[in-house]
Design a protein around this motif. Structure first.
Motif, PDB file in Angstrom:
ATOM      1  N   ASN A 107       0.847  -1.177   0.000  1.00 56.38           N
ATOM      2  CA  ASN A 107       0.000   0.000   0.000  1.00 56.38           C
ATOM      3  C   ASN A 107       0.889   1.236   0.000  1.00 56.38           C
ATOM      4  N   HIS A 108       0.276   2.391  -0.164  1.00 54.00           N
ATOM      5  CA  HIS A 108       1.034   3.642  -0.145  1.00 54.00           C
ATOM      6  C   HIS A 108       1.763   3.861   1.172  1.00 54.00           C
ATOM      7  N   ASP A 109       1.282   3.244   2.250  1.00 50.64           N
ATOM      8  CA  ASP A 109       1.926   3.404   3.553  1.00 50.64           C
ATOM      9  C   ASP A 109       2.981   2.339   3.844  1.00 50.64           C
ATOM     10  N   GLY A 110       3.240   1.443   2.859  1.00 53.95           N
ATOM     11  CA  GLY A 110       4.275   0.432   3.024  1.00 53.95           C
ATOM     12  C   GLY A 110       3.777  -0.893   3.556  1.00 53.95           C
ATOM     13  N   SER A 111       2.488  -1.005   3.902  1.00 53.93           N
ATOM     14  CA  SER A 111       1.982  -2.274   4.422  1.00 53.93           C
ATOM     15  C   SER A 111       1.846  -3.294   3.297  1.00 53.93           C
ATOM     16  N   ILE A 112       2.132  -4.540   3.616  1.00 53.14           N
ATOM     17  CA  ILE A 112       2.064  -5.620   2.631  1.00 53.14           C
ATOM     18  C   ILE A 112       0.617  -6.095   2.528  1.00 53.14           C
ATOM     19  N   THR A 113       0.110  -6.218   1.289  1.00 46.82           N
ATOM     20  CA  THR A 113      -1.283  -6.605   1.085  1.00 46.82           C
ATOM     21  C   THR A 113      -1.439  -7.926   0.347  1.00 46.82           C
ATOM     22  N   ASN A 114      -0.405  -8.433  -0.274  1.00 47.82           N
ATOM     23  CA  ASN A 114      -0.502  -9.658  -1.054  1.00 47.82           C
ATOM     24  C   ASN A 114      -0.126 -10.847  -0.180  1.00 47.82           C
ATOM     25  N   THR A 115      -1.094 -11.718   0.109  1.00 53.07           N
ATOM     26  CA  THR A 115      -0.836 -12.830   1.021  1.00 53.07           C
ATOM     27  C   THR A 115       0.214 -13.784   0.477  1.00 53.07           C
ATOM     28  N   MET A 116       0.159 -14.095  -0.823  1.00 49.28           N
ATOM     29  CA  MET A 116       1.136 -15.034  -1.386  1.00 49.28           C
ATOM     30  C   MET A 116       2.553 -14.454  -1.348  1.00 49.28           C
ATOM     31  N   ALA A 117       2.681 -13.152  -1.525  1.00 50.55           N
ATOM     32  CA  ALA A 117       4.008 -12.527  -1.417  1.00 50.55           C
ATOM     33  C   ALA A 117       4.534 -12.650   0.010  1.00 50.55           C
ATOM     34  N   LEU A 118       3.661 -12.459   0.991  1.00 50.15           N
ATOM     35  CA  LEU A 118       4.078 -12.584   2.388  1.00 50.15           C
ATOM     36  C   LEU A 118       4.427 -14.027   2.726  1.00 50.15           C
ATOM     37  N   ILE A 119       3.638 -14.972   2.251  1.00 48.38           N
ATOM     38  CA  ILE A 119       3.938 -16.381   2.491  1.00 48.38           C
ATOM     39  C   ILE A 119       5.293 -16.743   1.896  1.00 48.38           C
ATOM     40  N   ALA A 120       5.575 -16.259   0.689  1.00 52.97           N
ATOM     41  CA  ALA A 120       6.870 -16.518   0.056  1.00 52.97           C
ATOM     42  C   ALA A 120       8.005 -15.908   0.877  1.00 52.97           C
ATOM     43  N   GLN A 121       7.790 -14.718   1.421  1.00 51.37           N
ATOM     44  CA  GLN A 121       8.822 -14.089   2.256  1.00 51.37           C
ATOM     45  C   GLN A 121       9.078 -14.897   3.522  1.00 51.37           C
ATOM     46  N   THR A 122       8.004 -15.390   4.152  1.00 52.46           N
ATOM     47  CA  THR A 122       8.215 -16.165   5.380  1.00 52.46           C
ATOM     48  C   THR A 122       8.930 -17.481   5.083  1.00 52.46           C
ATOM     49  N   GLU A 123       8.643 -18.073   3.924  1.00 49.67           N
ATOM     50  CA  GLU A 123       9.359 -19.293   3.536  1.00 49.67           C
ATOM     51  C   GLU A 123      10.838 -19.000   3.312  1.00 49.67           C
ATOM     52  N   ALA A 124      11.124 -17.897   2.639  1.00 47.46           N
ATOM     53  CA  ALA A 124      12.512 -17.545   2.335  1.00 47.46           C
ATOM     54  C   ALA A 124      13.299 -17.199   3.596  1.00 47.46           C
ATOM     55  N   HIS A 125      12.622 -16.628   4.606  1.00 49.07           N
ATOM     56  CA  HIS A 125      13.307 -16.196   5.824  1.00 49.07           C
ATOM     57  C   HIS A 125      13.250 -17.219   6.960  1.00 49.07           C
ATOM     58  N   ALA A 126      12.524 -18.320   6.760  1.00 55.62           N
ATOM     59  CA  ALA A 126      12.379 -19.323   7.828  1.00 55.62           C
ATOM     60  C   ALA A 126      13.743 -19.818   8.277  1.00 55.62           C
ATOM     61  N   PRO A 127      13.927 -20.004   9.550  1.00 53.85           N
ATOM     62  CA  PRO A 127      12.953 -19.964  10.638  1.00 53.85           C
ATOM     63  C   PRO A 127      12.746 -18.564  11.219  1.00 53.85           C
ATOM     64  N   ASN A 128      13.366 -17.547  10.649  1.00 54.04           N
ATOM     65  CA  ASN A 128      13.198 -16.186  11.141  1.00 54.04           C
ATOM     66  C   ASN A 128      11.855 -15.624  10.695  1.00 54.04           C
ATOM     67  N   SER A 129      11.395 -14.592  11.376  1.00 57.05           N
ATOM     68  CA  SER A 129      10.119 -13.968  11.045  1.00 57.05           C
ATOM     69  C   SER A 129      10.324 -12.782  10.117  1.00 57.05           C
ATOM     70  N   VAL A 130       9.208 -12.279   9.587  1.00 51.88           N
ATOM     71  CA  VAL A 130       9.209 -11.108   8.703  1.00 51.88           C
ATOM     72  C   VAL A 130       8.398 -10.021   9.403  1.00 51.88           C
ATOM     73  N   PRO A 131       9.069  -9.009   9.975  1.00 50.32           N
ATOM     74  CA  PRO A 131       8.331  -7.948  10.664  1.00 50.32           C
ATOM     75  C   PRO A 131       7.722  -6.966   9.668  1.00 50.32           C
ATOM     76  N   GLY A 132       6.618  -6.343  10.079  1.00 52.09           N
ATOM     77  CA  GLY A 132       6.023  -5.324   9.223  1.00 52.09           C
ATOM     78  C   GLY A 132       4.589  -5.038   9.570  1.00 52.09           C
ATOM     79  N   GLU A 133       3.968  -4.236   8.697  1.00 54.54           N
ATOM     80  CA  GLU A 133       2.530  -3.967   8.757  1.00 54.54           C
ATOM     81  C   GLU A 133       1.902  -4.696   7.598  1.00 54.54           C
ATOM     82  N   PHE A 134       0.783  -5.367   7.869  1.00 54.86           N
ATOM     83  CA  PHE A 134       0.141  -6.211   6.869  1.00 54.86           C
ATOM     84  C   PHE A 134      -1.350  -5.910   6.850  1.00 54.86           C
ATOM     85  N   GLU A 135      -1.935  -5.886   5.654  1.00 56.99           N
ATOM     86  CA  GLU A 135      -3.375  -5.678   5.521  1.00 56.99           C
ATOM     87  C   GLU A 135      -4.018  -6.895   4.900  1.00 56.99           C
ATOM     88  N   PHE A 136      -5.134  -7.304   5.503  1.00 57.72           N
ATOM     89  CA  PHE A 136      -5.828  -8.496   5.036  1.00 57.72           C
ATOM     90  C   PHE A 136      -7.332  -8.315   5.122  1.00 57.72           C
TER      91      PHE A 136
END
Length: 148
Positions: A23-52
């Motif tokens: 979004n314009h405020d930097g929050s992540i809105t695409n669930t599949m993009a977030l899921i891919a990020q968590t897979e890539a960073h596992a076992p670490n987390s992905v901090p941020g603002e998310f809209e669902f």
């Protein structure tokens, strides 16, 4: 040499078809993009603002689970887990349960998205089968904003 303009056109065209996950405020809105990020960073987390958009919810032992898909086991689903204290604060503020109040609502969550392993059980015993989910834990009501 004559293929350079064609290659350049294809490359530039591909850049325009990439979906905007923010979004314009930097929050992540695409669930599949977030899921891919968590897979890539596992076992670490992905901090941020998310809209669902919350499509389903359930309450188990005081925790409320908000899901971005009707079936929480769906590969595309992200689960937002509200702690019992966050649920109590939500009820005190809005005079209704988040389990019913947030279905079909757009929310913003601040926290850490993390890939977690979910084990399968058979006859009360854990099996060697499992799958992954993406979870965001909400322990304080200030982490959650109802957008509509």
């Amino acid at each position: 040499m004559k293929y350079i303009p064609i290659a350049a056109a294809l490359l530039l065209g591909a850049c325009n078809t990439v979906p905007n996950n923010f979004n314009h405020d930097g929050s992540i809105t695409n669930t599949m993009a977030l899921i891919a990020q968590t897979e890539a960073h596992a076992p670490n987390s992905v901090p941020g603002e998310f809209e669902f958009l919350i499509k389903a919810a359930d309450e188990i032992r005081g925790h409320v689970y908000l899901n971005t898909e009707l079936d929480y086991r769906d590969r595309r689903s992200i689960s937002i887990t509200m702690s019992p204290s966050a649920v109590r604060d939500f009820v005190a503020k809005y005079n209704q349960s988040p389990k019913t109040a947030l279905v079909n609502k757009q929310i913003r969550v601040t926290g850490e998205a993390q890939r977690v392993t979910i084990d399968f059980y058979s006859q009360g015993r854990r099996t060697d089968k499992y799958y992954f989910q993406t979870h965001i834990d909400v322990t304080e009501l200030s982490q959650l904003t109802v957008l509509n």
